[in-house]
Design a protein around this motif. Structure first.
Motif, PDB file in Angstrom:
ATOM      1  N   THR A  34      49.531  40.867  39.358  1.00 34.36           N
ATOM      2  CA  THR A  34      48.995  41.820  38.514  1.00 34.36           C
ATOM      3  C   THR A  34      47.851  41.436  37.888  1.00 34.36           C
ATOM      4  N   LEU A  35      47.382  40.145  37.463  1.00 37.66           N
ATOM      5  CA  LEU A  35      46.174  39.685  36.904  1.00 37.66           C
ATOM      6  C   LEU A  35      44.854  39.891  37.797  1.00 37.66           C
ATOM      7  N   LYS A  36      45.023  39.912  39.159  1.00 41.75           N
ATOM      8  CA  LYS A  36      44.132  40.156  40.262  1.00 41.75           C
ATOM      9  C   LYS A  36      43.735  41.633  40.296  1.00 41.75           C
ATOM     10  N   VAL A  37      44.806  42.698  40.437  1.00 49.22           N
ATOM     11  CA  VAL A  37      44.646  43.876  40.423  1.00 49.22           C
ATOM     12  C   VAL A  37      44.236  44.471  39.099  1.00 49.22           C
ATOM     13  N   THR A  38      44.335  43.875  37.929  1.00 44.02           N
ATOM     14  CA  THR A  38      43.916  44.696  36.512  1.00 44.02           C
ATOM     15  C   THR A  38      42.616  43.937  36.392  1.00 44.02           C
ATOM     16  N   GLY A  39      42.198  42.814  37.178  1.00 45.72           N
ATOM     17  CA  GLY A  39      40.821  42.331  36.739  1.00 45.72           C
ATOM     18  C   GLY A  39      40.749  41.131  35.797  1.00 45.72           C
ATOM     19  N   GLU A  40      42.057  40.517  35.565  1.00 43.26           N
ATOM     20  CA  GLU A  40      42.123  39.729  34.479  1.00 43.26           C
ATOM     21  C   GLU A  40      42.012  38.248  35.150  1.00 43.26           C
ATOM     22  N   PHE A  41      42.306  37.998  36.394  1.00 42.69           N
ATOM     23  CA  PHE A  41      42.521  36.746  36.932  1.00 42.69           C
ATOM     24  C   PHE A  41      40.983  35.983  36.733  1.00 42.69           C
ATOM     25  N   ALA A  42      41.194  34.886  36.394  1.00 39.69           N
ATOM     26  CA  ALA A  42      39.814  33.959  36.368  1.00 39.69           C
ATOM     27  C   ALA A  42      39.650  33.304  37.654  1.00 39.69           C
ATOM     28  N   TYR A  43      38.384  33.760  38.466  1.00 43.16           N
ATOM     29  CA  TYR A  43      38.108  33.145  39.406  1.00 43.16           C
ATOM     30  C   TYR A  43      37.140  32.036  39.219  1.00 43.16           C
ATOM     31  N   SER A  44      36.628  31.371  40.166  1.00 46.05           N
ATOM     32  CA  SER A  44      35.698  30.195  40.019  1.00 46.05           C
ATOM     33  C   SER A  44      34.500  30.664  39.141  1.00 46.05           C
ATOM     34  N   SER A  45      34.029  31.788  39.884  1.00 45.43           N
ATOM     35  CA  SER A  45      32.785  32.199  39.322  1.00 45.43           C
ATOM     36  C   SER A  45      32.763  32.597  37.729  1.00 45.43           C
ATOM     37  N   GLY A 228      31.738   9.208  36.254  1.00 47.71           N
ATOM     38  CA  GLY A 228      32.574   9.981  37.492  1.00 47.71           C
ATOM     39  C   GLY A 228      31.966  11.535  37.355  1.00 47.71           C
ATOM     40  N   VAL A 229      32.752  12.376  37.780  1.00 44.80           N
ATOM     41  CA  VAL A 229      32.577  13.728  37.565  1.00 44.80           C
ATOM     42  C   VAL A 229      33.856  14.439  37.859  1.00 44.80           C
ATOM     43  N   ASP A 230      33.998  15.721  37.174  1.00 44.73           N
ATOM     44  CA  ASP A 230      35.139  16.507  37.158  1.00 44.73           C
ATOM     45  C   ASP A 230      34.553  17.890  38.038  1.00 44.73           C
ATOM     46  N   LEU A 231      35.313  18.297  39.033  1.00 49.99           N
ATOM     47  CA  LEU A 231      34.654  19.318  39.837  1.00 49.99           C
ATOM     48  C   LEU A 231      35.771  20.537  39.823  1.00 49.99           C
ATOM     49  N   TYR A 232      35.524  21.376  39.632  1.00 55.85           N
ATOM     50  CA  TYR A 232      36.281  22.820  39.653  1.00 55.85           C
ATOM     51  C   TYR A 232      35.901  23.641  40.625  1.00 55.85           C
ATOM     52  N   VAL A 233      36.408  24.131  41.802  1.00 53.03           N
ATOM     53  CA  VAL A 233      35.729  24.853  42.668  1.00 53.03           C
ATOM     54  C   VAL A 233      36.715  25.632  43.284  1.00 53.03           C
ATOM     55  N   ALA A 234      36.142  26.610  44.006  1.00 56.05           N
ATOM     56  CA  ALA A 234      37.047  27.450  45.057  1.00 56.05           C
ATOM     57  C   ALA A 234      36.867  26.875  46.225  1.00 56.05           C
ATOM     58  N   THR A 235      37.856  26.341  46.985  1.00 54.07           N
ATOM     59  CA  THR A 235      37.669  25.616  48.310  1.00 54.07           C
ATOM     60  C   THR A 235      39.063  25.863  49.098  1.00 54.07           C
ATOM     61  N   GLN A 236      39.144  25.609  50.537  1.00 57.73           N
ATOM     62  CA  GLN A 236      40.255  25.580  51.194  1.00 57.73           C
ATOM     63  C   GLN A 236      40.911  24.092  51.248  1.00 57.73           C
ATOM     64  N   SER A 261      40.092  25.849  41.389  1.00 56.38           N
ATOM     65  CA  SER A 261      39.743  27.180  40.496  1.00 56.38           C
ATOM     66  C   SER A 261      40.030  28.509  41.369  1.00 56.38           C
ATOM     67  N   GLY A 262      40.025  29.454  40.885  1.00 57.81           N
ATOM     68  CA  GLY A 262      40.672  30.848  41.310  1.00 57.81           C
ATOM     69  C   GLY A 262      39.539  31.073  42.592  1.00 57.81           C
ATOM     70  N   VAL A 263      40.189  31.386  43.747  1.00 60.18           N
ATOM     71  CA  VAL A 263      39.651  31.551  45.012  1.00 60.18           C
ATOM     72  C   VAL A 263      39.576  33.036  45.343  1.00 60.18           C
ATOM     73  N   GLY A 264      38.399  33.642  45.696  1.00 63.52           N
ATOM     74  CA  GLY A 264      38.318  35.063  46.099  1.00 63.52           C
ATOM     75  C   GLY A 264      38.243  35.036  47.435  1.00 63.52           C
ATOM     76  N   GLY A 265      39.278  34.875  48.175  1.00 61.54           N
ATOM     77  CA  GLY A 265      39.245  34.877  49.646  1.00 61.54           C
ATOM     78  C   GLY A 265      38.499  33.710  50.337  1.00 61.54           C
ATOM     79  N   MET A 519      47.580  22.154  47.531  1.00 62.27           N
ATOM     80  CA  MET A 519      47.425  23.359  48.359  1.00 62.27           C
ATOM     81  C   MET A 519      46.374  24.275  47.762  1.00 62.27           C
ATOM     82  N   ALA A 520      45.642  24.752  48.510  1.00 58.41           N
ATOM     83  CA  ALA A 520      44.597  25.829  47.995  1.00 58.41           C
ATOM     84  C   ALA A 520      45.190  27.012  48.234  1.00 58.41           C
ATOM     85  N   GLU A 521      45.328  27.855  47.128  1.00 57.23           N
ATOM     86  CA  GLU A 521      45.792  29.261  47.120  1.00 57.23           C
ATOM     87  C   GLU A 521      44.536  30.157  47.274  1.00 57.23           C
ATOM     88  N   VAL A 522      44.488  30.762  48.361  1.00 64.31           N
ATOM     89  CA  VAL A 522      43.203  31.386  48.764  1.00 64.31           C
ATOM     90  C   VAL A 522      43.574  32.943  49.051  1.00 64.31           C
TER      91      VAL A 522
END
Length: 799
Positions: A34-45, A228-236, A261-265, A519-522
């Motif tokens: 629902t979040l994705k089709v309504t535009g509310e899902f938070a993607y990496s960007s 160190g560093v914390d990385l939030y990223v869209a990956t596989q 983070s949120g993966v857009g494909g 697991m990367a949810e893509v």
């Protein structure tokens, strides 16, 4: 707060859980849908951090050149610019990375090898400032000779894309510009050739396809107090990224913490590193959070593509339709860096025979280093290119023998017990003939009545669509068939495993399971399936999916159609161990009160412990009280082995999966325009854990195969090796108006070696949809058509 008690895994029970609401087999809805089709899902960007900077990559404007000098002074002098980095500023001795071969520099080291290679990085307080600063960096290039195809790559005096490859990385390739070579030899082709009554040959060209995911590469790197560093990223593949990132930052892996983070494909395009290392370098250099988001133009240069290929095939057959032999040579253009090319070669060679019984084969597949864009993983992974060629060959053989193309395929179809060209026995159902029967038996879509359409014709249904180019004149219909075979999971001896942590506790009086994996949810729906598995195995309603990160063991890559099999298998096994630990806890607390605790088969249903006869023994919440069961286990499939580098023999794959398609097309022969009317498909999935997701995956994969058949191709100028169409204006992908009806017929023939009997399914429909469309166009036009994608000029004879 509950007390945590970690229970040894012991031996998981062999109990078969009965149906639990929201469990496997149901089409439960996606938690993110629902979040994705309504535009509310938070993607990496969409990520944001207070006081963050913006990163920008400067990329080469030429394909092969020596970097004579780099002047960053004007960029550094710009207000708002915090840092400019080049190769000389990299902090660690390790300055290269790569999935299998570490041959890719973080930033170009004195030489660029392809158009768009990263050369410098900028961090600034505004994205436009960063872009303008990068444009002010002055680079003096001295261009070098180009390697763009097989002839220029393998010439005796060919420039070496990577010097120092004395061992050629494998010891069995004849030229340093060959990344990997895999022959497969079985039987005696020359003797078998003598038995052939007909022989057909074909040369085929497969274009470079882009994954074309809609969410561009993006991520946010945040420096931490421990250095160190914390990385939030869209990956596989979080853990693969980690193993490549940490060494070039000069940090131990525990100081590089990664969160998905949120993966857009993805479709393979996020398996390699893109902006991850660059964002971390800038964050550590400035001690500020740094966000990088590619625009669409840069995205075409920021990830690998599907390998373009040249394929040569020869098949023979007896007059009664039995295939005698097959010879083939497959040349994949890997571009400037290795990426996943060695594994793609392994797939292309071992699956090049298709889902057919052919005892005598002579196969060679190679991948080349060139100055073209790097190529690597994309849905289908080497099997797509091979399927395009061998299915065209099947049609040629059938035509030459005067046989129906489906009946010819069925006559030669493999089945359970067939020996692959690698010597591996297919030890689970292989319903190739049945899949073909099903797509052929489906009623054809009704013929369009062009002569009566007149002014009332819906142009959207005609070739050319809304361009209103035809009202039915010169339009002919064609029907074509194809079937393909794909491996599931990582092969050739790779230690393919996945990890799952499952925690069972009582919250607000109700038992709740928490599933934590990397697991990367893509978009494949793993988060849905994991919750279904937990409900099935633990008998609970409430399941929480923990965000994927590197604080749990690796789940492997979301690729190779492996995640439901592997991480689903890990979740299943861990849930079974949690269940056994809970039952053991119940036996200790309640066993003296009821003999069923010791003697009956016990199940978890509806939050309760019950016997297989339905008697309720206890509430899960009453057994747990204020304790929690928290386990983390690994799951591995049965072992595979590397293919022999001389003969290609070996049990290299863990599982095979099959899909068939029937395409119906209408072609305007005067204008060279194609309308795909229907792409019917049949596929064996072993067990459908979520039928809605299964059908969605099959339809999505089918659409990507349609795209490469009739429109998708990255155009690389052969004279300059520059990409000519890095935009969705010029690189075309199917829209809803291009996508036909895709009826799906699902078989469920269980694989006894797999969790729940399932088969990985995401890639197989991408294989056979492309050659089915091509076969239908050939049927409509009578043209040979040995290249993808099909362009109008190929259909009108104006090439």
């Amino acid at each position: 707060m509950a007390n945590t008690r970690t229970v040894p895994s012991g031996t998981p029970t062999n109990v078969t859980q009965k149906h639990n609401k929201g469990g496997i087999g149901e089409s439960t809805l996606r938690p993110d849908g629902t979040l994705k089709v309504t535009g509310e899902f938070a993607y990496s960007s969409d990520m944001w951090h207070e006081d963050m900077l913006w990163g920008q990559t400067l990329r080469s404007t030429v394909a092969h050149a020596e970097i004579v000098s780099i002047d960053i002074s004007e960029a550094l002098a710009m207000p708002g610019v915090y840092s400019v980095l080049t190769y000389d500023d990299l902090p660690a001795e390790m300055k290269n990375y790569g999935l299998e071969i570490q041959d890719t520099p973080v930033l170009a080291n004195g030489r660029v090898r392809h158009h768009g290679e990263p050369v410098a990085l900028v961090a600034a307080d505004h994205p436009e400032t960063a872009r303008r600063a990068a444009a002010k960096i002055k680079i003096d290039y001295r261009e070098l000779p180009l390697v763009t195809d097989e002839a220029s790559a393998l010439a005796a005096d060919a420039p070496l894309i990577h010097e120092g490859r004395d061992d050629h990385h494998s010891g069995h390739v004849p030229h340093p510009n060959i990344v990997h070579r895999q022959p497969i030899i079985r039987g005696n082709v020359e003797e078998a050739r003598k038995r052939a009554d007909v022989i057909v040959e074909g040369e085929y060209t497969f274009g470079m396809q882009d994954q074309a995911f809609l969410g561009p590469e993006s991520g946010l790197a945040v420096p931490s107090e421990d250095g160190g560093v914390d990385l939030y990223v869209a990956t596989q593949w979080l853990h693969s990224d980690l193993k490549q990132i940490a060494p070039v930052l000069g940090l131990p892996e525990e100081k590089v913490r990664m969160t998905l983070s949120g993966v857009g494909g993805a479709f393979g395009g996020r398996e390699d590193i893109s902006m991850q290392i660059h964002a971390c370098l800038l964050a550590l250099a400035t001690n500020k959070p740094v966000k990088i988001v590619y625009n669409r133009f840069e995205s075409f240069f920021g990830h690998v593509h599907r390998h373009p290929a040249k394929l040569w095939y020869e098949h023979g057959a007896t007059k009664d339709g039995k295939i005698t032999h097959m010879k083939c040579r497959i040349v994949l253009d890997g571009g400037a860096y290795a990426s996943a090319s060695p594994a793609v070669v392994g797939n292309a060679s071992s699956l090049s025979v298709g889902p057919y019984v052919i005892d005598d084969v002579d196969i060679e597949a190679i991948a080349l280093y060139t100055n073209n864009p790097p190529c690597g993983a994309m849905r289908g992974f080497g099997a797509v290119q091979a399927c395009f060629a061998y299915e065209a060959q099947m049609d040629k053989l059938a035509a030459k023998l005067g046989m129906d193309p489906v009946e010819f395929r069925q006559l030669n179809a493999m089945e359970m017990g067939t020996i692959m060209p690698t010597g591996q026995v297919v030890d689970s159902p292989a319903p190739v003939a049945e899949l073909l029967r099903r797509v052929k038996a489906r009623p054809l879509p009704p013929e369009r009545q062009w002569e009566t359409a007149g002014e009332g014709a819906d142009v959207r249904a005609l070739p050319g669509g809304l361009s209103n180019t035809t009202h039915g004149e010169g339009v002919v219909r064609g029907v074509g068939y194809a079937v393909g075979i794909k491996n599931v999971g990582f092969s050739e001896g790779f230690d393919d495993y996945s990890t799952a942590r499952v925690r069972l506790e009582v919250i607000n009086g109700e038992p709740v399971a928490m599933v934590h994996t990397a697991m990367a949810e893509v978009g494949q729906g793993g988060v849905t399936v994991h919750a279904q598995i937990a409900r099935t195995e633990l008998g609970v309603t409430q399941v929480t999916i923990h965000p994927a990160d590197t604080q749990v063991g690796s789940a492997g890559s979301t690729s190779a159609s492996r995640q439901t099999y592997m991480t689903g298998g890990a979740v299943k096994n861990t849930c079974e161990a949690v269940r056994e630990a809970l039952l053991e806890m119940g036996r200790r607390k309640n066993g003296s009160y009821h003999p069923a605790w010791a003697h009956a088969e016990l199940l978890l249903e509806g939050g309760k412990v019950v016997t297989d006869g339905g008697e309720v023994l206890a509430d899960i919440a009453d057994i747990l009280e204020n304790e929690a069961i928290d386990l983390e286990l690994e799951f591995r499939h049965r072992p595979t082995v590397a293919f022999d580098l001389k003969t290609g023999q070996g049990d290299g794959h863990v599982q095979y999966t099959f899909a068939a398609h029937r395409a119906v097309v209408e072609v305007d022969t005067e204008l060279g325009l194609v309308k795909v009317v229907e792409l019917a498909t049949a596929q064996d999935v072993g067990k459908a854990l979520n039928m809605l997701s299964v059908v969605g995956q099959i339809q999505g994969g089918t659409t990507q195969g349609l795209g490469v058949a009739v429109m998708e191709e990255i155009i690389v100028d052969p004279k300059t090796a520059k990409v000519r169409n890095p935009s969705f204006t010029d690189y075309l992908i199917p829209t809803i108006l291009d996508t036909p009806t895709i009826p799906v017929d699902v078989l469920e023939l269980a694989d006894p070696n797999a969790p729940y009997g399932l088969r990985g399914l995401g890639e197989a429909p991408t294989l056979s949809s492309t050659p089915a469309v091509l076969a239908a166009i050939r049927n409509a036009t009578g043209l040979e058509l040995n290249k993808t994608p099909i362009r109008p000029e190929a259909l009108t004879g104006t090439l």
